[in-house]
Design an enzyme around this catalytic site. Structure first.
Site, PDB file in Angstrom:
ATOM      1  N   LYS A  69       5.301   6.631   4.500  1.00 28.81           N
ATOM      2  CA  LYS A  69       4.035   6.544   3.759  1.00 28.81           C
ATOM      3  C   LYS A  69       2.836   6.512   4.713  1.00 28.81           C
ATOM      4  O   LYS A  69       1.778   7.054   4.400  1.00 28.81           O
ATOM      5  CB  LYS A  69       4.037   5.322   2.828  1.00 28.81           C
ATOM      6  CG  LYS A  69       3.797   3.998   3.502  1.00 28.81           C
ATOM      7  CD  LYS A  69       3.626   2.867   2.500  1.00 28.81           C
ATOM      8  CE  LYS A  69       3.469   1.512   3.176  1.00 28.81           C
ATOM      9  NZ  LYS A  69       2.252   1.344   3.963  1.00 28.81           N
ATOM     10  N   LEU A 112      13.858   6.657  21.152  1.00 34.30           N
ATOM     11  CA  LEU A 112      14.382   7.958  21.568  1.00 34.30           C
ATOM     12  C   LEU A 112      15.850   8.082  21.175  1.00 34.30           C
ATOM     13  O   LEU A 112      16.631   8.723  21.873  1.00 34.30           O
ATOM     14  CB  LEU A 112      14.214   8.146  23.085  1.00 34.30           C
ATOM     15  CG  LEU A 112      12.794   8.444  23.562  1.00 34.30           C
ATOM     16  CD1 LEU A 112      12.752   8.583  25.082  1.00 34.30           C
ATOM     17  CD2 LEU A 112      12.238   9.725  22.916  1.00 34.30           C
ATOM     18  N   THR A 155      -1.389  -2.560   5.600  1.00 29.25           N
ATOM     19  CA  THR A 155      -1.764  -1.346   6.328  1.00 29.25           C
ATOM     20  C   THR A 155      -2.687  -0.522   5.435  1.00 29.25           C
ATOM     21  O   THR A 155      -2.272  -0.066   4.362  1.00 29.25           O
ATOM     22  CB  THR A 155      -0.496  -0.538   6.686  1.00 29.25           C
ATOM     23  OG1 THR A 155       0.340  -1.384   7.465  1.00 29.25           O
ATOM     24  CG2 THR A 155      -0.838   0.725   7.450  1.00 29.25           C
ATOM     25  N   THR A 215       0.869  -1.189   0.000  1.00 27.77           N
ATOM     26  CA  THR A 215       0.000   0.000   0.000  1.00 27.77           C
ATOM     27  C   THR A 215       0.904   1.237   0.000  1.00 27.77           C
ATOM     28  O   THR A 215       0.979   1.954   0.995  1.00 27.77           O
ATOM     29  CB  THR A 215      -0.943   0.020   1.228  1.00 27.77           C
ATOM     30  OG1 THR A 215      -0.169  -0.235   2.418  1.00 27.77           O
ATOM     31  CG2 THR A 215      -2.021  -1.019   1.120  1.00 27.77           C
ATOM     32  N   GLY A 241      12.897   6.665   8.260  1.00 28.05           N
ATOM     33  CA  GLY A 241      12.701   6.302   6.852  1.00 28.05           C
ATOM     34  C   GLY A 241      12.076   4.921   6.809  1.00 28.05           C
ATOM     35  O   GLY A 241      11.396   4.511   7.750  1.00 28.05           O
ATOM     36  N   ARG A 296       8.642  -5.597  12.812  1.00 33.13           N
ATOM     37  CA  ARG A 296       9.693  -4.666  12.364  1.00 33.13           C
ATOM     38  C   ARG A 296      10.664  -5.421  11.472  1.00 33.13           C
ATOM     39  O   ARG A 296      11.074  -6.541  11.813  1.00 33.13           O
ATOM     40  CB  ARG A 296      10.515  -4.153  13.556  1.00 33.13           C
ATOM     41  CG  ARG A 296       9.797  -3.230  14.491  1.00 33.13           C
ATOM     42  CD  ARG A 296      10.597  -3.113  15.777  1.00 33.13           C
ATOM     43  NE  ARG A 296      10.826  -4.440  16.369  1.00 33.13           N
ATOM     44  CZ  ARG A 296      11.662  -4.690  17.373  1.00 33.13           C
ATOM     45  NH1 ARG A 296      12.371  -3.722  17.892  1.00 33.13           N
ATOM     46  NH2 ARG A 296      11.795  -5.914  17.861  1.00 33.13           N
ATOM     47  N   GLU A 297      11.054  -4.812  10.372  1.00 35.19           N
ATOM     48  CA  GLU A 297      12.084  -5.432   9.536  1.00 35.19           C
ATOM     49  C   GLU A 297      13.362  -5.559  10.367  1.00 35.19           C
ATOM     50  O   GLU A 297      13.662  -4.708  11.196  1.00 35.19           O
ATOM     51  CB  GLU A 297      12.335  -4.578   8.290  1.00 35.19           C
ATOM     52  CG  GLU A 297      11.116  -4.552   7.397  1.00 35.19           C
ATOM     53  CD  GLU A 297      11.314  -3.771   6.100  1.00 35.19           C
ATOM     54  OE1 GLU A 297      12.442  -3.381   5.792  1.00 35.19           O
ATOM     55  OE2 GLU A 297      10.312  -3.579   5.405  1.00 35.19           O
ATOM     56  N   CYS A 332       7.551   1.954   5.889  1.00 33.68           N
ATOM     57  CA  CYS A 332       6.270   2.168   6.579  1.00 33.68           C
ATOM     58  C   CYS A 332       6.054   3.594   7.082  1.00 33.68           C
ATOM     59  O   CYS A 332       5.082   4.241   6.693  1.00 33.68           O
ATOM     60  CB  CYS A 332       6.138   1.183   7.736  1.00 33.68           C
ATOM     61  SG  CYS A 332       5.987  -0.517   7.176  1.00 33.68           S
ATOM     62  N   ALA A 367      18.259   9.800  18.769  1.00 34.02           N
ATOM     63  CA  ALA A 367      18.307  10.860  17.756  1.00 34.02           C
ATOM     64  C   ALA A 367      19.121  10.370  16.568  1.00 34.02           C
ATOM     65  O   ALA A 367      20.059   9.595  16.714  1.00 34.02           O
ATOM     66  CB  ALA A 367      18.931  12.110  18.351  1.00 34.02           C
TER      67      ALA A 367
HETATM   68  P1  NAD Z   1       6.146  -5.724  -0.470  1.00 33.49           P
HETATM   69  O1  NAD Z   1       6.165  -4.707  -1.538  1.00 33.49           O
HETATM   70  O2  NAD Z   1       7.442  -6.256   0.077  1.00 33.49           O
HETATM   71  O3  NAD Z   1       5.283  -6.989  -0.951  1.00 33.49           O
HETATM   72  C1  NAD Z   1       4.062  -6.916  -1.592  1.00 33.49           C
HETATM   73  C2  NAD Z   1       3.953  -8.107  -2.535  1.00 33.49           C
HETATM   74  O4  NAD Z   1       2.617  -8.225  -3.014  1.00 33.49           O
HETATM   75  C3  NAD Z   1       4.838  -7.998  -3.785  1.00 33.49           C
HETATM   76  O5  NAD Z   1       5.678  -9.133  -3.872  1.00 33.49           O
HETATM   77  C4  NAD Z   1       3.835  -7.945  -4.963  1.00 33.49           C
HETATM   78  O6  NAD Z   1       4.325  -8.564  -6.124  1.00 33.49           O
HETATM   79  C5  NAD Z   1       2.662  -8.680  -4.359  1.00 33.49           C
HETATM   80  N1  NAD Z   1       1.353  -8.418  -4.982  1.00 33.49           N
HETATM   81  C6  NAD Z   1       0.793  -7.224  -5.284  1.00 33.49           C
HETATM   82  N2  NAD Z   1      -0.444  -7.403  -5.775  1.00 33.49           N
HETATM   83  C7  NAD Z   1      -0.689  -8.737  -5.774  1.00 33.49           C
HETATM   84  C8  NAD Z   1      -1.789  -9.568  -6.173  1.00 33.49           C
HETATM   85  N3  NAD Z   1      -2.923  -9.037  -6.645  1.00 33.49           N
HETATM   86  N4  NAD Z   1      -1.672 -10.903  -6.053  1.00 33.49           N
HETATM   87  C9  NAD Z   1      -0.544 -11.443  -5.561  1.00 33.49           C
HETATM   88  N5  NAD Z   1       0.531 -10.721  -5.166  1.00 33.49           N
HETATM   89  C10 NAD Z   1       0.467  -9.384  -5.273  1.00 33.49           C
HETATM   90  O7  NAD Z   1       5.288  -5.086   0.711  1.00 33.49           O
HETATM   91  P2  NAD Z   1       5.443  -5.328   2.295  1.00 33.49           P
HETATM   92  O8  NAD Z   1       6.588  -4.539   2.834  1.00 33.49           O
HETATM   93  O9  NAD Z   1       5.353  -6.782   2.576  1.00 33.49           O
HETATM   94  O10 NAD Z   1       4.116  -4.597   2.814  1.00 33.49           O
HETATM   95  C11 NAD Z   1       2.832  -5.165   2.620  1.00 33.49           C
HETATM   96  C12 NAD Z   1       1.857  -4.438   3.494  1.00 33.49           C
HETATM   97  O11 NAD Z   1       2.177  -4.651   4.874  1.00 33.49           O
HETATM   98  C13 NAD Z   1       1.846  -2.919   3.304  1.00 33.49           C
HETATM   99  O12 NAD Z   1       0.559  -2.434   3.466  1.00 33.49           O
HETATM  100  C14 NAD Z   1       2.727  -2.428   4.450  1.00 33.49           C
HETATM  101  O13 NAD Z   1       2.413  -1.126   4.838  1.00 33.49           O
HETATM  102  C15 NAD Z   1       2.367  -3.414   5.541  1.00 33.49           C
HETATM  103  N6  NAD Z   1       3.407  -3.587   6.571  1.00 33.49           N
HETATM  104  C16 NAD Z   1       4.717  -3.681   6.210  1.00 33.49           C
HETATM  105  C17 NAD Z   1       5.676  -3.874   7.195  1.00 33.49           C
HETATM  106  C18 NAD Z   1       7.138  -3.959   6.832  1.00 33.49           C
HETATM  107  O14 NAD Z   1       7.970  -3.883   7.741  1.00 33.49           O
HETATM  108  N7  NAD Z   1       7.516  -4.116   5.576  1.00 33.49           N
HETATM  109  C19 NAD Z   1       5.307  -3.985   8.545  1.00 33.49           C
HETATM  110  C20 NAD Z   1       3.960  -3.917   8.862  1.00 33.49           C
HETATM  111  C21 NAD Z   1       3.006  -3.712   7.870  1.00 33.49           C
END
Ligand code: NAD
Length: 448
Positions: free
Chosen positions: A266, A253, A122, A86, A260, A154-155, A263, A255
């Site tokens: 955006k 906390l 999200t 998203t 970045g 968290r990544e 998440c 600094a």
């Molecule tokens: P990402 O870009 O790593 O992965 C998304 C995947 O979805 C991609 O591989 C894409 O090819 C696939 N995709 C898109 N449309 C599709 C469809 N119709 N059918 C099948 N596959 C499809 O994204 P992400 O970092 O995993 O984030 C996913 C969601 O989780 C976002 O909303 C993000 O905000 C949320 N989120 C991310 C994190 C994080 O740390 N990365 C943590 C919490 C929440």
């Protein structure tokens, strides 16, 4: 339980692998055929500690599989998670829901029997209602409920976060989903992870409120750091002094160069837009976004100041490109804006990152990539520590100095002590630690 995960990116892959490790039968789906092919061969598309073992052991045990065939994976599932991206929508910063909406329509066409559809991406408040509408319109005979189950991992610590969460939030409007979600998370119930059931809209808001609050906390300490530098204080001691107050807490906390990653930038932007749409402006978050945006380029200017106000024709070594350690994720990393500021001012950049250089190459052009930290320092007029990877924490300062044209260190993560660096013959700049304040042991745990 038979679980299908739509989207096998960071969240989909980690969640899918962890659910399979709980004993569920999981199919991870992605549109990206190359990604699915690599996953089938046990090649993990992202760097996340422990994920390769988790994926290969569960795939070998037959509990985790990968496919591009969404229709059959959905038809066989009890629960379908939507974990697609998203990102920010170009132009206005709203969350781009096109992937979620497309996934909902694809799922609708493939549904067979009662299925719980869970949004893990999200998504702004009200998206669950829209997903429900899309599915009902696309397939009026479908038997389904739509649940919100935002993800807080968290990544860099994703598996541990998923398996030992502070809480699990489940937002639902139809009680038929409750026993299904309880079963999905049953192994974590046994670990006594608190599961919180709420309305669907509330669950959607909780996720944005959590990220916005954390982004605001980081931004608060960053502004305090600027004040410390000018007023003669030490921001690490300030952070420790306030963080020991349990009402405040010590996390987030540290600094630094500004938040970045994939998440916070955006999600804060999307929440601001949601507030505006509902005529409930979120001024604290609006300010957080603006302060953080300015900060990244300000860090570039800080480096220029450390080079006596001019970097034209000078070489700057960059240590760390990813937005934090233990990930290869470069999305919205502060390094991008910092490097651009330096390039605009005429500098040559030599950068090194342990995991992020592959992804960086597609996002930052016109810079040289080094083989290690010492290679990044070669002939440099200034070395900038941007990401606090462990391997940058105890560099051989003598060796760095010998490699550099001018021994100057800008430490944007406050990893080093001023006295040690200056003793080694460097000029030193850091974040929020004025020369007057001297060295203090204020550093807390790693944040973000
Ligand atoms: P990402 O870009 O790593 O992965 C998304 C995947 O979805 C991609 O591989 C894409 O090819 C696939 N995709 C898109 N449309 C599709 C469809 N119709 N059918 C099948 N596959 C499809 O994204 P992400 O970092 O995993 O984030 C996913 C969601 O989780 C976002 O909303 C993000 O905000 C949320 N989120 C991310 C994190 C994080 O740390 N990365 C943590 C919490 C929440």
């Amino acid at each position: 339980m038979r679980i299908t995960m739509i989207g096998s990116g960071y969240v989909g892959l980690v969640s899918g692998a962890c659910f399979s490790d709980f004993g569920h039968e999981v199919t991870c789906v992605d549109l990206d055929a190359g990604k699915i092919d690599r996953l089938k061969q046990g090649i993990i598309p992202i760097f996340e500690p422990g994920l390769d073992t988790l994926v290969t052991t569960n795939a070998a045990a037959g509990r985790l599989s990968f496919t591009t065939d969404l229709a059959s994976a959905v038809a066989d599932a009890d629960v379908v998670f939507i974990a697609v991206g998203t990102p920010s929508r170009r132009g206005d910063g709203h969350a781009d829901l096109s992937y979620v909406h497309a996934a909902a329509a694809d799922i609708a066409r493939a549904l067979k029997g009662f299925t719980v559809i869970v949004t893990k991406s999200t998504v702004p408040v009200g998206t669950g209602d829209e997903v429900e509408r899309i599915i009902a319109d696309t397939n009026p005979d479908a038997e389904f409920v739509v649940v919100s189950n935002p993800e807080f991992l968290r990544e860099g610590a994703a598996i541990d976060d998923f398996k030992r969460p502070d809480r699990i939030v489940v937002g639902l409007e139809d009680e038929r989903a409750r026993p299904v979600m309880e079963e999905v998370y049953r192994p974590l119930y046994l670990n006594q992870a608190p599961v919180m059931f709420t309305g669907r809209r509330t669950a959607e808001l909780i996720k944005y409120a959590a990220n916005a609050f954390l982004a605001m906390k980081i931004t608060f300490i960053n502004e305090m750091a600027d004040l410390c530098e000018k007023a003669g204080g030490d921001v690490q001691a300030v952070a420790r002094g306030i963080g020991l107050d349990k009402r405040i807490g010590s996390k987030f906390l540290n600094a630094g160069p500004g938040y970045g990653g994939s998440c916070f930038p955006k999600d804060t932007l999307a929440l601001v837009k949601t507030g505006q749409d509902f005529d409930a402006p979120l001024r604290l978050i609006e300010t957080t976004v603006a302060v953080n945006d300015n900060r990244k380029r300000a860090m570039g200017r800080k480096v220029i100041a450390a080079c006596e106000g001019n970097v034209r024709g000078k070489t700057i070594g960059i240590l760390g490109l990813t937005f934090k350690p233990n990930t290869d994720d470069m999305r919205d990393a502060p390094s991008i804006a910092i490097i651009q500021t330096l390039l605009d001012a005429g500098a040559t950049i030599r950068a090194y990152d342990p995991e992020g250089m592959e992804m960086a190459k597609s996002m930052i052009s016109g810079i040289e990539y080094a083989a290690d930290a010492y290679d990044a320092a070669k002939d440099a007029d200034c070395l900038v520590l941007v990401t606090e990877w462990n391997q940058f924490r105890s560099l051989d300062l003598g060796r760095l100095k010998a490699a550099m044209a001018t021994p100057a260190l800008v430490d944007l993560r406050n990893v080093y002590r001023r006295s040690d660096v200056e003793k080694a013959g460097f000029t030193y700049a850091s974040i929020g630690r004025s020369e007057a304040a001297g060295d203090h042991e204020g550093r807390m745990d790693a944040a973000e």
